[in-house]
Design a protein around this motif. Structure first.
Motif, PDB file in Angstrom:
ATOM      1  N   GLU B 204       0.866  -1.186   0.000  1.00  0.00           N
ATOM      2  CA  GLU B 204       0.000   0.000   0.000  1.00  0.00           C
ATOM      3  C   GLU B 204       0.897   1.228   0.000  1.00  0.00           C
ATOM      4  O   GLU B 204       1.786   1.332   0.840  1.00  0.00           O
ATOM      5  N   SER B 205       0.656   2.158  -0.937  1.00  0.00           N
ATOM      6  CA  SER B 205       1.428   3.404  -0.936  1.00  0.00           C
ATOM      7  C   SER B 205       0.485   4.593  -0.828  1.00  0.00           C
ATOM      8  O   SER B 205      -0.579   4.593  -1.459  1.00  0.00           O
ATOM      9  N   TYR B 206       0.873   5.580  -0.063  1.00  0.00           N
ATOM     10  CA  TYR B 206       0.063   6.795   0.085  1.00  0.00           C
ATOM     11  C   TYR B 206       0.889   8.014  -0.290  1.00  0.00           C
ATOM     12  O   TYR B 206       1.964   8.237   0.256  1.00  0.00           O
ATOM     13  N   HIS B 207       0.355   8.775  -1.249  1.00  0.00           N
ATOM     14  CA  HIS B 207       1.031  10.000  -1.672  1.00  0.00           C
ATOM     15  C   HIS B 207      -0.006  11.109  -1.819  1.00  0.00           C
ATOM     16  O   HIS B 207      -1.184  10.837  -1.957  1.00  0.00           O
ATOM     17  N   GLY B 208       0.465  12.354  -1.823  1.00  0.00           N
ATOM     18  CA  GLY B 208      -0.473  13.453  -2.034  1.00  0.00           C
ATOM     19  C   GLY B 208       0.253  14.695  -2.505  1.00  0.00           C
ATOM     20  O   GLY B 208       1.484  14.734  -2.526  1.00  0.00           O
ATOM     21  N   ARG B 209      -0.534  15.690  -2.881  1.00  0.00           N
ATOM     22  CA  ARG B 209       0.084  16.917  -3.371  1.00  0.00           C
ATOM     23  C   ARG B 209       0.008  18.001  -2.304  1.00  0.00           C
ATOM     24  O   ARG B 209      -0.805  17.950  -1.388  1.00  0.00           O
ATOM     25  N   ASP B 210       0.857  19.016  -2.469  1.00  0.00           N
ATOM     26  CA  ASP B 210       0.819  20.165  -1.571  1.00  0.00           C
ATOM     27  C   ASP B 210      -0.507  20.864  -1.715  1.00  0.00           C
ATOM     28  O   ASP B 210      -1.116  20.849  -2.763  1.00  0.00           O
ATOM     29  N   GLY B 211      -0.923  21.501  -0.689  1.00  0.00           N
ATOM     30  CA  GLY B 211      -2.158  22.256  -0.798  1.00  0.00           C
ATOM     31  C   GLY B 211      -2.599  22.670   0.570  1.00  0.00           C
ATOM     32  O   GLY B 211      -1.776  23.011   1.419  1.00  0.00           O
ATOM     33  N   ASP B 212      -3.885  22.607   0.786  1.00  0.00           N
ATOM     34  CA  ASP B 212      -4.445  23.055   2.043  1.00  0.00           C
ATOM     35  C   ASP B 212      -4.462  21.967   3.108  1.00  0.00           C
ATOM     36  O   ASP B 212      -5.081  22.131   4.137  1.00  0.00           O
ATOM     37  N   GLU B 223      -8.314 -11.093   6.397  1.00  0.00           N
ATOM     38  CA  GLU B 223      -8.668 -12.400   6.947  1.00  0.00           C
ATOM     39  C   GLU B 223      -7.781 -13.463   6.326  1.00  0.00           C
ATOM     40  O   GLU B 223      -7.756 -13.620   5.105  1.00  0.00           O
ATOM     41  N   LEU B 224      -7.072 -14.156   7.187  1.00  0.00           N
ATOM     42  CA  LEU B 224      -6.188 -15.201   6.687  1.00  0.00           C
ATOM     43  C   LEU B 224      -6.681 -16.549   7.176  1.00  0.00           C
ATOM     44  O   LEU B 224      -6.718 -16.807   8.374  1.00  0.00           O
ATOM     45  N   ALA B 225      -7.050 -17.407   6.219  1.00  0.00           N
ATOM     46  CA  ALA B 225      -7.530 -18.741   6.582  1.00  0.00           C
ATOM     47  C   ALA B 225      -6.336 -19.628   6.916  1.00  0.00           C
ATOM     48  O   ALA B 225      -5.183 -19.190   6.860  1.00  0.00           O
ATOM     49  N   GLU B 226      -6.607 -20.889   7.213  1.00  0.00           N
ATOM     50  CA  GLU B 226      -5.536 -21.797   7.609  1.00  0.00           C
ATOM     51  C   GLU B 226      -4.420 -21.833   6.576  1.00  0.00           C
ATOM     52  O   GLU B 226      -4.663 -21.905   5.380  1.00  0.00           O
ATOM     53  N   GLN B 227      -3.212 -21.782   7.062  1.00  0.00           N
ATOM     54  CA  GLN B 227      -2.006 -21.875   6.242  1.00  0.00           C
ATOM     55  C   GLN B 227      -1.892 -20.795   5.173  1.00  0.00           C
ATOM     56  O   GLN B 227      -1.112 -20.939   4.241  1.00  0.00           O
ATOM     57  N   ALA B 228      -2.650 -19.749   5.288  1.00  0.00           N
ATOM     58  CA  ALA B 228      -2.505 -18.653   4.329  1.00  0.00           C
ATOM     59  C   ALA B 228      -1.262 -17.847   4.696  1.00  0.00           C
ATOM     60  O   ALA B 228      -0.787 -17.889   5.824  1.00  0.00           O
ATOM     61  N   ASN B 229      -0.758 -17.120   3.711  1.00  0.00           N
ATOM     62  CA  ASN B 229       0.509 -16.429   3.897  1.00  0.00           C
ATOM     63  C   ASN B 229       0.429 -15.051   3.234  1.00  0.00           C
ATOM     64  O   ASN B 229       0.303 -14.954   2.017  1.00  0.00           O
ATOM     65  N   LEU B 230       0.497 -13.997   4.053  1.00  0.00           N
ATOM     66  CA  LEU B 230       0.409 -12.649   3.486  1.00  0.00           C
ATOM     67  C   LEU B 230       1.603 -11.806   3.894  1.00  0.00           C
ATOM     68  O   LEU B 230       1.946 -11.708   5.066  1.00  0.00           O
ATOM     69  N   ASP B 231       2.210 -11.197   2.886  1.00  0.00           N
ATOM     70  CA  ASP B 231       3.248 -10.199   3.125  1.00  0.00           C
ATOM     71  C   ASP B 231       2.637  -8.848   2.838  1.00  0.00           C
ATOM     72  O   ASP B 231       2.214  -8.585   1.716  1.00  0.00           O
ATOM     73  N   HIS B 232       2.573  -8.006   3.852  1.00  0.00           N
ATOM     74  CA  HIS B 232       1.911  -6.718   3.677  1.00  0.00           C
ATOM     75  C   HIS B 232       2.897  -5.585   3.908  1.00  0.00           C
ATOM     76  O   HIS B 232       3.620  -5.574   4.905  1.00  0.00           O
ATOM     77  N   HIS B 233       2.940  -4.634   2.971  1.00  0.00           N
ATOM     78  CA  HIS B 233       3.849  -3.497   3.095  1.00  0.00           C
ATOM     79  C   HIS B 233       3.049  -2.223   3.042  1.00  0.00           C
ATOM     80  O   HIS B 233       2.095  -2.123   2.267  1.00  0.00           O
ATOM     81  N   LYS B 234       3.459  -1.265   3.818  1.00  0.00           N
ATOM     82  CA  LYS B 234       2.799   0.026   3.714  1.00  0.00           C
ATOM     83  C   LYS B 234       3.855   1.112   3.673  1.00  0.00           C
ATOM     84  O   LYS B 234       4.716   1.187   4.551  1.00  0.00           O
ATOM     85  N   LEU B 235       3.767   1.931   2.625  1.00  0.00           N
ATOM     86  CA  LEU B 235       4.718   3.027   2.458  1.00  0.00           C
ATOM     87  C   LEU B 235       3.944   4.324   2.585  1.00  0.00           C
ATOM     88  O   LEU B 235       3.152   4.678   1.711  1.00  0.00           O
TER      89      LEU B 235
END
Lengths: 254, 440, 481
Positions: B204-212, B223-235
């Motif tokens: 997930e990336s969050y960007h924005g412009r200058d302003g007010d 939701e991760l079911a049995e043996q599920a595998n999630l790599d989550h990144h947030k910038l």
């Protein structure tokens, strides 16, 4: 190349070095031996510029310059290298990055151009081979997770890369098995040259079988109590340090 | 008093309802209304709330933000921000501008069978069960003012639904851009569900412009079911004058693995919450984070891990580097329920202060009700390692450069935990440039 | 495994050995709290106007406060109008010598293991015995006077050394500090006062022994210790109370002031009645203890062994104002049965090169709940401040809880704060190993628990360390099969 005169140093309230006199010429290898707590490591770190020690008396001239007046990194750039007894772990900085930063800092100090990526890689490859090290180690963090032998080998690799004029090896043999000791010694011997001086600080005579010194000094109670050629090391091996204790007193009394 | 704070949202909620309710299904209108009523009753948090003690959010969150209903795409701005946000052309990509999905900028073709990657508005239109299920159930353990606000305004966001046994080979990149003038707010709602034994990587990336200034109020449910595998990144690269509030709620079942990497650089005030519920045995969760506020920025990182079942391992490493007059808050709670025997939970929080005007508040907490567990937390705040500094200097590196290298190393430790090369490169470049270090 | 379970099951049973009641006629005022009561207490103690004014100021402030809710303890609401705020054994309160002490009281203390006749007392400990609201006797006063050390009941200090009391009272814990401290400031009955003059190393340990006896009585003592430049004092405090079915409130305040180069070592062994195995009765212990390292190179060290009370709520703290000052906190807190403890410390670093150490050991058994709550603050000008904190918890049985809530705030780049916490249980393999070497399961657990607490016992004065060890064993007695 190195002239130490009446050097006194203390850490907090304890005087550790009590008047060291030592002269090392280019091309020579000197061994400094002595019992635990005699001040060997302190001497090595005073030369490198560690700030935990206070110099109370004496002077150290290196290449005609006042060594004690220089910053730690200045000494390194002038060619003083200390191989640590306990190399420091720095997680998050790769060996490669660290070595390149060190070389370039030294080049900058000497007004030399930065090393090109190609030259750096070639130089590193050559030195790695010399020391029988795997290049994958260069992508790992500095000394982190290294075995005792790997750490010591890494110190010698840095020495090979930085090509110092004065190398001080602080207990480089401690914690090494015989094979590692041979490899490290070969690495050091390969760096012996007429322009370079080497000081080997060690507790045991064993290392000196591989790195044969021109002179041997015995440090006890913060002073050099005896100097001689390599046979002195053998004599120590034979009789142990205890026989020197009385000798030290004699010298002190004299 | 509470009413005045929430007043700011009255107008935009009315406008939102007028715009949305006719086309939304009844369950959604009801969920929005319930959340809105609760939000009004509760109001925005103040510093008297223990959870907000060091984070004065009321004045920023109480501004009169406007919801952007229809987009007038200032294409140059979008394009510039998009270029900044993009990491790898190979990633599946969903782009949201001011909270709304932009199809033209997105690309998520060639998905393996059994994988749905789409925007929430489509999911709702299509009547998918995941949307209804997650939007109508409580968010995490307990609703908060901001999750309620998000639900009240929920209309778009990302949906990733992976069927049992499917591996989503390429990372899915969710890009959120705020480009409109004036104080605007958006409330992205992201839903991620991984079936038994499936795996995915999300950025997930969050960007924005200058302003007010603007306000991003994101909620991600996982939701991760049995043996599920999630790599989550947030910038988090929001503009310096923005408010960023986000929470992720992760529900894990047996043998699943969750790895979160949070990197916080932007916003005037950024608050990120991670709530993990380990509802199954043999779960492994890793939460890594790096926050680097400078100037007047305030960054607040909160994590809560609920060990509800036995034999789970969690590892947590959060690091902060604070400069200027920046403030940092870390609050990490590990809660071990009575049944959660053989829990192994390690938490470490480290902070470096580069300026005497910077402040860091740390509160690592353990609450333990089971007797056969290994739980440790460590928090250190302090200077650079003097030994390491001496070592570097004795190799000829000047003190100022050595210091920078050690700061870099301190941060890089967290970056190296990331397994997506494009993300690692992106972060390394930021770290090197932000401390004026030479390239490798 | 089954042995261990049995051992853990039985953990909920323990005997409280100081639970007897002394039958003595008491002078008590009627229950309830009002401005009149505050005036009455002051009048009974023949206090000067300034102190009454201070009490009233505190009382009026207290009325504006609400009981704190942030702690991790649960108890049914306290009815502040139901408690008695003053109770003293009926006999003359001022005693010229020990001979005038009611023999019943002497017996009481003897039974508690605190003989008050000087010839019987451990030669190096001076004792101030506080029974309900008043001080009964203070031993070794003459010896101490020779060194210029003042050690007397607080109420006496108000008369004999008003200038000192006036100068320091409320300067560390102000009358408005918190709900319980304000209540104490309004109604405090007695306590100890110590003054160590410049350069004097107090020749013996000073000790106060607190005993609650009367029913429905709250105890509100106030202790003030001032260590002048270069002086040293070690102060010990012990407490017990009879078994009663009702909860009783104890809200004390302790203030310490250490000037340049002075050192104060304050040790507590707290063994108030903890309630029965059903959680009935027991003391509510809400205590405010704080020390100010005002001078350079000063040092304040808190050591506490908390085994009693139904609820323990206390955070002995140090304000490190003087440069190079040192604060220490060593704590063992045991919660068995239904006991709850929310305890810890605050270390506020203000001066340069200030150092603090926190070692906290929490032991939970039965359905006991044990929370460590601490705050370490490094202020902007506290260059080179150092803190090290270690909070270890041990759980015995699976119905108890251990919690850690450390707050850390740093505003200086040179500050270094380290916090470590861990939780563990008494390992089956450890018990097995010890039993294989011939120890009973109970002894094995005691040995392991005592080992767990060793770091804290090591800093306790000798006599106290022995007592603490015994107490801990008693606390866990009957808990193991």
């Amino acid at each position: 190349m190195l002239e130490i005169k009446n050097l006194h140093a203390r850490s907090e309230d304890t005087e550790i070095l009590r008047g060291i006199n030592l002269s090392v010429a280019a091309g020579e290898v000197h061994a400094i031996m002595g019992p635990n707590g005699s001040g060997k490591s302190t001497l090595a770190h005073v030369l490198a510029g560690r700030e935990d020690y206070e110099i109370t008396e004496g002077e150290v001239t290196y290449d005609g310059k006042d060594l004690l007046d220089m910053e730690i990194e200045e000494r390194a750039a002038e060619g003083v290298f200390l191989a640590y007894q306990y190399p420091v772990e720095i997680s998050g900085v790769s060996n490669k990055y660290f070595l390149k930063a060190a070389i370039n800092s030294i080049h900058k100090y000497r007004d030399e151009p930065v090393i090109s990526r190609k030259d750096f890689v070639a130089l590193l490859k050559e030195k790695l081979e010399l020391l029988g090290m795997d290049k994958s180690m260069m992508d790992r963090s500095v000394n982190e997770g290294f075995s005792g032998g790997e750490k010591k080998r890494n110190e010698i690799l840095q020495m090979a890369m930085l090509e110092p004029k004065l190398a001080v090896l602080d207990e480089t043999d401690s914690g090494l098995d015989i094979d590692a000791l041979k490899i490290v010694s070969e690495g050091v011997n390969a760096l012996r040259s007429p322009e370079r001086a080497i000081i080997v600080v060690t507790h045991y005579q064993r290392l000196l079988e591989y790195i044969v010194p021109d002179k041997v000094h015995v440090l006890a109670g913060g002073k050099i109590v005896r100097s001689g050629d390599k046979s002195l090391a053998l004599e120590l091996e034979d009789k142990g340090y205890s026989f020197l204790q009385s000798g030290a007193e004699t010298v002190a009394a004299g | 008093m509470i009413a005045t704070q929430s007043d700011a949202y009255q107008e935009s909620f009315a406008a939102f309802q007028a715009d949305q309710s006719a086309t939304s299904p009844a369950w959604l209108n009801e969920a929005r209304q319930t959340a809105w009523d609760r939000f009004l009753e509760r109001g925005l948090p103040t510093r008297r709330d223990e959870d907000w003690r060091f984070t004065p959010v009321a004045s920023l969150a109480g501004r009169n933000y406007r919801n952007v209903q229809s987009l007038s795409l200032a294409s140059d701005t979008v394009e510039t921000l998009l270029q900044r946000a993009k990491l790898d052309d190979d990633f599946h990509r969903l782009v949201f501008v001011n909270g709304h999905y932009v199809e033209g900028a997105s690309s998520h073709q060639d998905l393996p069978e059994g994988v749905v990657v789409e925007n929430l508005a489509s999911s709702i239109r299509e009547g998918r069960d995941l949307a209804e299920q997650l939007l109508t159930q409580p968010v995490g353990k307990e609703e908060s003012a901001f999750t309620d606000l998000n639900t009240a305004f929920a209309s778009d966001g990302a949906v990733i639904d992976v069927a049992d046994g499917v591996t989503l080979d390429r990372p899915v990149h969710l890009i959120f851009l705020s480009v409109e003038d004036g104080p605007t707010a958006c409330h992205p709602r992201n839903l991620i569900r991984l079936g038994n034994g499936s795996s995915a990587t999300v950025v997930e990336s969050y960007h924005g412009r200058d302003g007010d200034g603007y306000f991003t109020n994101a909620v991600t449910q996982i939701e991760l079911a049995e043996q599920a595998n999630l790599d989550h990144h947030k910038l988090q690269h929001e503009q310096r004058d923005s408010l960023h509030i986000a929470s992720s709620h992760i529900d894990q079942k047996e043998h699943s693995r969750f790895c979160s990497h949070y990197f916080s650089f932007g916003a005037e005030l950024a608050r990120n919450e991670l709530n993990c519920i380990l509802d199954g045995e043999e779960i492994v969760s890793t939460l890594n984070g790096l926050y680097m506020p400078t100037g007047e920025q305030l960054m607040d990182c909160r994590t809560r891990i609920d060990h509800a079942k036995p034999n789970c391992n969690t590892y947590e490493l959060y690091k902060g580097i604070l400069d200027d007059r920046a403030r940092g808050v870390f609050n990490g709670k590990i809660f071990v329920h009575q049944d959660a025997q053989k829990t192994d939970a390690k938490q470490s929080n480290q902070a470096l202060l580069l300026s005497d005007d910077a402040v860091v508040n740390t509160k690592p907490q353990l609450e333990i009700y089971a007797d056969d567990v290994k739980c440790t937390h460590g928090a250190t705040i302090g200077e650079l390692d003097e030994q390491a500094l001496y070592y570097l200097r004795s190799r000829g590196i000047p003190e100022s450069l050595a210091r920078k290298m050690l700061i870099f190393a301190f941060a890089n430790d967290v970056v190296q935990g990331v397994e997506v090369p494009a993300v690692v490169q992106h972060l390394e470049a930021i770290l090197l440039s932000s401390h004026g270090l030479p390239d490798v | 495994m089954s042995t261990e379970n049995a051992m853990l099951e039985e953990f909920s049973q323990r005997e409280y050995e100081h639970g007897f009641v002394t039958d003595i006629e008491a002078d008590s005022i009627p229950a309830g709290l009002s401005e009149e009561v505050v005036r009455l207490i002051s009048e009974k103690k023949g206090e000067p106007q300034w102190l009454l004014d201070w009490r009233l100021k505190a009382y009026r402030h207290w009325l504006t406060l609400e009981e704190p809710q942030w702690h991790n303890v649960n108890y049914s609401p306290i009815d502040y109008q139901a408690a008695v705020y003053y109770s003293a054994p009926k006999k003359k309160p001022q005693l010229a010598s020990l001979d005038e002490v009611d023999p019943v009281l002497l017996e009481t203390y003897e039974k508690l293991g605190i003989p008050l006749e000087e010839q019987k007392v451990l030669a190096n400990v001076a004792v101030d015995a506080v029974f309900d609201s008043v001080s009964i006797v203070t031993t070794f006063r003459e010896t101490l006077e020779k060194h210029g050390v003042i050690f007397c009941p607080f109420s006496e200090a108000v008369h004999d050394h008003p200038e000192l009391v006036k100068k320091y009272l409320g300067t560390v814990v102000p009358h408005s500090d918190n709900f319980f401290a304000s209540l104490n400031s309004a109604v405090f009955s007695d306590g100890s006062f110590c003054y160590i003059p410049k350069g004097v190393r107090c020749p013996m340990e000073l000790s106060t022994y607190f005993r609650i006896n009367a029913q429905n009585t709250g105890q509100f003592e106030r202790t003030l210790i001032v260590a002048e430049e270069g002086s040293y004092v070690s102060y010990l405090e012990g407490c017990t109370a009879p078994k009663r079915d009702e909860n009783q409130l104890h809200a004390a305040v302790v203030e310490l002031v250490a000037l340049d180069d002075a050192q104060i070592k304050y040790s507590t062994v707290q063994n108030w009645y903890p309630g029965d195995s059903e959680g009935k009765g027991g003391i509510y212990n809400f205590v405010t203890k704080r020390g100010a390292c005002r001078g350079e190179n000063s040092k304040i060290s808190w050591t506490q062994v908390e085994t009693g009370s139904a609820i323990t709520w206390k955070y002995p703290s140090v304000i490190l104002q003087g440069d190079n000052s040192v604060g220490e906190f060593y704590s063992v807190a045991v919660t068995a049965n239904h006991q709850q403890a929310d305890t810890g410390t605050k270390m506020i670093h203000i001066g340069k090169n200030t150092k603090s150490t926190i070692i906290s050991k929490g032991i939970s058994a039965g359905v006991g709940q044990n929370s460590y709550r601490g705050e370490v603050k490094v202020m902007k000008n506290a260059t080179n401040a150092r803190n090290f904190s270690q909070c270890d918890s041990m759980l015995i049985g699976d119905r108890c809880g251990a919690h850690t809530f450390p707050y850390i705030e740093v505003r200086n780049t040179t500050g270094k704060v380290e916090h470590e916490a861990s939780t563990s249980k008494v390992g089956e393999d450890q018990i097995y190993y010890l039993r294989q070497r011939g120890l009973s399961t109970e002894d094995a657990v005691n040995m392991i628990v005592n080992g767990f607490c060793k770091e804290v016992y090591d800093v306790l004065p000798m006599e106290f360390a022995v007592e603490a060890r015994k107490l801990l064993n008693v606390s866990l007695e009957g808990s193991v099969g």
